[in-house]
Design a protein around this motif. Structure first.
Motif, PDB file in Angstrom:
ATOM      1  N   SER A 117       0.872  -1.353  -0.023  1.00 38.02           N
ATOM      2  CA  SER A 117       0.025   0.011   0.051  1.00 38.02           C
ATOM      3  C   SER A 117       1.041   1.217   0.030  1.00 38.02           C
ATOM      4  N   GLY A 118       0.282   2.194  -0.416  1.00 31.23           N
ATOM      5  CA  GLY A 118       0.922   3.746  -0.416  1.00 31.23           C
ATOM      6  C   GLY A 118       1.391   4.070  -1.950  1.00 31.23           C
ATOM      7  N   ALA A 119       1.970   5.452  -1.847  1.00 26.88           N
ATOM      8  CA  ALA A 119       2.350   5.719  -3.177  1.00 26.88           C
ATOM      9  C   ALA A 119       3.939   6.037  -3.350  1.00 26.88           C
ATOM     10  N   ILE A 120       4.460   5.875  -4.421  1.00 21.14           N
ATOM     11  CA  ILE A 120       5.605   6.584  -4.711  1.00 21.14           C
ATOM     12  C   ILE A 120       5.365   7.230  -5.963  1.00 21.14           C
ATOM     13  N   ARG A 121       5.715   8.707  -5.928  1.00 24.52           N
ATOM     14  CA  ARG A 121       5.500   9.793  -6.862  1.00 24.52           C
ATOM     15  C   ARG A 121       7.000  10.387  -7.173  1.00 24.52           C
ATOM     16  N   PHE A 122       7.226  10.179  -8.450  1.00 24.22           N
ATOM     17  CA  PHE A 122       8.592  10.656  -9.089  1.00 24.22           C
ATOM     18  C   PHE A 122       8.239  11.750  -9.888  1.00 24.22           C
ATOM     19  N   LYS A 123       8.515  13.108  -9.944  1.00 27.06           N
ATOM     20  CA  LYS A 123       8.362  14.053 -10.666  1.00 27.06           C
ATOM     21  C   LYS A 123       6.440  14.182 -11.002  1.00 27.06           C
ATOM     22  N   GLY A 124       5.781  13.849  -9.907  1.00 25.43           N
ATOM     23  CA  GLY A 124       4.418  13.958  -9.964  1.00 25.43           C
ATOM     24  C   GLY A 124       3.764  12.658 -10.628  1.00 25.43           C
ATOM     25  N   GLU A 125       4.441  11.685 -11.044  1.00 30.96           N
ATOM     26  CA  GLU A 125       4.023  10.445 -11.480  1.00 30.96           C
ATOM     27  C   GLU A 125       4.174   9.020 -10.602  1.00 30.96           C
ATOM     28  N   ASP A 126       2.989   8.612 -10.330  1.00 29.54           N
ATOM     29  CA  ASP A 126       3.057   7.372  -9.503  1.00 29.54           C
ATOM     30  C   ASP A 126       3.743   6.322 -10.250  1.00 29.54           C
ATOM     31  N   ILE A 127       5.041   5.660  -9.638  1.00 26.62           N
ATOM     32  CA  ILE A 127       5.889   4.854 -10.600  1.00 26.62           C
ATOM     33  C   ILE A 127       5.787   3.406  -9.805  1.00 26.62           C
ATOM     34  N   VAL A 128       4.982   3.140  -8.939  1.00 25.27           N
ATOM     35  CA  VAL A 128       4.783   2.098  -8.015  1.00 25.27           C
ATOM     36  C   VAL A 128       4.791   0.800  -9.135  1.00 25.27           C
ATOM     37  N   ASP A 129       4.135   0.860 -10.198  1.00 26.35           N
ATOM     38  CA  ASP A 129       3.787  -0.133 -11.318  1.00 26.35           C
ATOM     39  C   ASP A 129       4.889   0.041 -12.285  1.00 26.35           C
ATOM     40  N   LEU A 130       5.731   0.637 -12.233  1.00 24.02           N
ATOM     41  CA  LEU A 130       6.703   0.964 -13.652  1.00 24.02           C
ATOM     42  C   LEU A 130       7.749  -0.242 -13.306  1.00 24.02           C
ATOM     43  N   PRO A 131       8.394  -0.713 -14.451  1.00 27.40           N
ATOM     44  CA  PRO A 131       9.652  -1.754 -14.266  1.00 27.40           C
ATOM     45  C   PRO A 131      10.929  -0.817 -14.128  1.00 27.40           C
ATOM     46  N   PRO A 132      11.953  -1.202 -13.519  1.00 29.14           N
ATOM     47  CA  PRO A 132      13.102  -0.748 -13.424  1.00 29.14           C
ATOM     48  C   PRO A 132      13.752   0.131 -14.320  1.00 29.14           C
ATOM     49  N   GLU A 133      13.660  -0.364 -15.819  1.00 28.56           N
ATOM     50  CA  GLU A 133      14.318   0.484 -16.871  1.00 28.56           C
ATOM     51  C   GLU A 133      13.291   1.696 -17.180  1.00 28.56           C
ATOM     52  N   GLU A 134      12.089   1.623 -16.884  1.00 28.21           N
ATOM     53  CA  GLU A 134      11.534   2.732 -17.263  1.00 28.21           C
ATOM     54  C   GLU A 134      11.538   3.890 -15.958  1.00 28.21           C
ATOM     55  N   ARG A 135      11.654   3.477 -14.961  1.00 25.23           N
ATOM     56  CA  ARG A 135      12.252   4.401 -13.970  1.00 25.23           C
ATOM     57  C   ARG A 135      13.354   4.968 -14.085  1.00 25.23           C
ATOM     58  N   ALA A 136      14.228   4.245 -14.639  1.00 29.83           N
ATOM     59  CA  ALA A 136      15.658   4.763 -14.900  1.00 29.83           C
ATOM     60  C   ALA A 136      15.519   5.740 -16.134  1.00 29.83           C
ATOM     61  N   ALA A 137      14.820   5.294 -17.347  1.00 28.00           N
ATOM     62  CA  ALA A 137      14.644   6.271 -18.421  1.00 28.00           C
ATOM     63  C   ALA A 137      14.206   7.685 -18.107  1.00 28.00           C
ATOM     64  N   LYS A 138      13.116   7.774 -16.846  1.00 33.78           N
ATOM     65  CA  LYS A 138      12.576   8.951 -16.360  1.00 33.78           C
ATOM     66  C   LYS A 138      13.544   9.842 -15.542  1.00 33.78           C
ATOM     67  N   GLY A 139      14.654   8.962 -15.253  1.00 36.07           N
ATOM     68  CA  GLY A 139      15.963   9.972 -14.687  1.00 36.07           C
ATOM     69  C   GLY A 139      16.173   9.510 -13.065  1.00 36.07           C
ATOM     70  N   MET A 140      15.676   8.125 -12.714  1.00 41.07           N
ATOM     71  CA  MET A 140      15.944   7.595 -11.596  1.00 41.07           C
ATOM     72  C   MET A 140      17.115   7.015 -11.471  1.00 41.07           C
TER      73      MET A 140
END
Length: 249
Positions: A57-80
């Protein structure tokens, strides 16, 4: 930049994070300290999207977008970016080829132009020089035979080339002597900007002498129990967790 709201995470069906709340604005450096088993590495792995770290439960928002369901490569591409506590060795893949693949992959995912061979070589050599990463290290298999300090400097080299919006450093200072520590801190400080944030996870106050954090958080029992300025880290060093936060540790 980063907003974590009431985050609960289990690992192998065991609850580790139990209502973590944390906000890291753009341009700021935040440090997380805490006793063993508090959930520090779980926090970093969950942010990166590592398999086996289940957000219940809960949320992780990166640059305003909830990324909980994103795979690692997409998080990296977004700048993490995550700098590992113990970088793995990859025989058969040279450090230079790995760096080129990482930079090119992110450029493609972002719809940007990939650097050509000459441009990339110039980029990597300039960054490597500032971090005391030798030409020999660039030609060797990734992290194979590297000392602890070389592995950590190589992580910062990756970060320098990828230029993330949010860099998470998971105990990057672990096992470093004072000279290597200063080089790592130098690389981090060179990247500080109003558009980039850092989350520095550490056991020791000494790193924070070289990377001046805006805020220090204490993580205990799977949640943030206290926050303050850099003097909080000094108090932990001088008096220990029990004296500073009591039974929460």
């Amino acid at each position: 930049m980063l907003e974590i709201e009431d985050l609960h995470v289990t690992v192998a069906d065991k609850p580790i994070l139990k209502g973590l709340n944390l906000t890291v604005p753009a341009g700021e450096v935040h440090a997380i300290m805490g006793p063993n088993g508090a959930g520090k590495s779980t926090t970093s792995y969950t942010l990166a999207g590592r398999e086996g770290y289940e957000v219940t439960s809960g949320a992780i928002r990166f640059k305003g977008e909830d990324i909980v369901d994103l795979p690692p490569e997409e998080r990296a591409a977004k700048g993490m970016f995550l700098a590992f506590q113990s970088p793995i060795e990859i025989p058969g893949v040279t450090n230079m080829n790995f760096l080129k693949a990482a930079v090119s992959s992110q450029a493609r995912l972002r719809g940007e132009k990939e650097p050509g061979p000459a441009e990339f070589l110039k980029m990597v050599r300039a960054a490597a020089k500032t971090l005391n990463v030798s030409e020999d290290m660039l030609k060797r298999p990734l992290n194979v035979g590297f000392s602890g300090g070389e592995k950590k400097r190589n992580e910062v080299l990756q970060m320098t080339l990828l230029k993330p919006y949010l860099a998470v450093l998971d105990e990057t200072d672990s096992g470093l002597d004072i000279d290597a520590l200063k080089l790592v801190a130098q690389g981090v400080n060179a990247l500080r900007s109003p558009e980039r944030s850092f989350l520095v996870i550490t056991h020791y106050q000494r790193l924070l002498d070289y990377i001046e954090p805006d805020v220090v958080h204490i993580l205990a029992g799977g949640r943030i129990v206290k926050s303050g300025d850099k003097t909080l880290a000094r108090a932990l060093e001088d008096h220990g967790y029990d004296a500073v936060i009591g039974k929460a540790a």
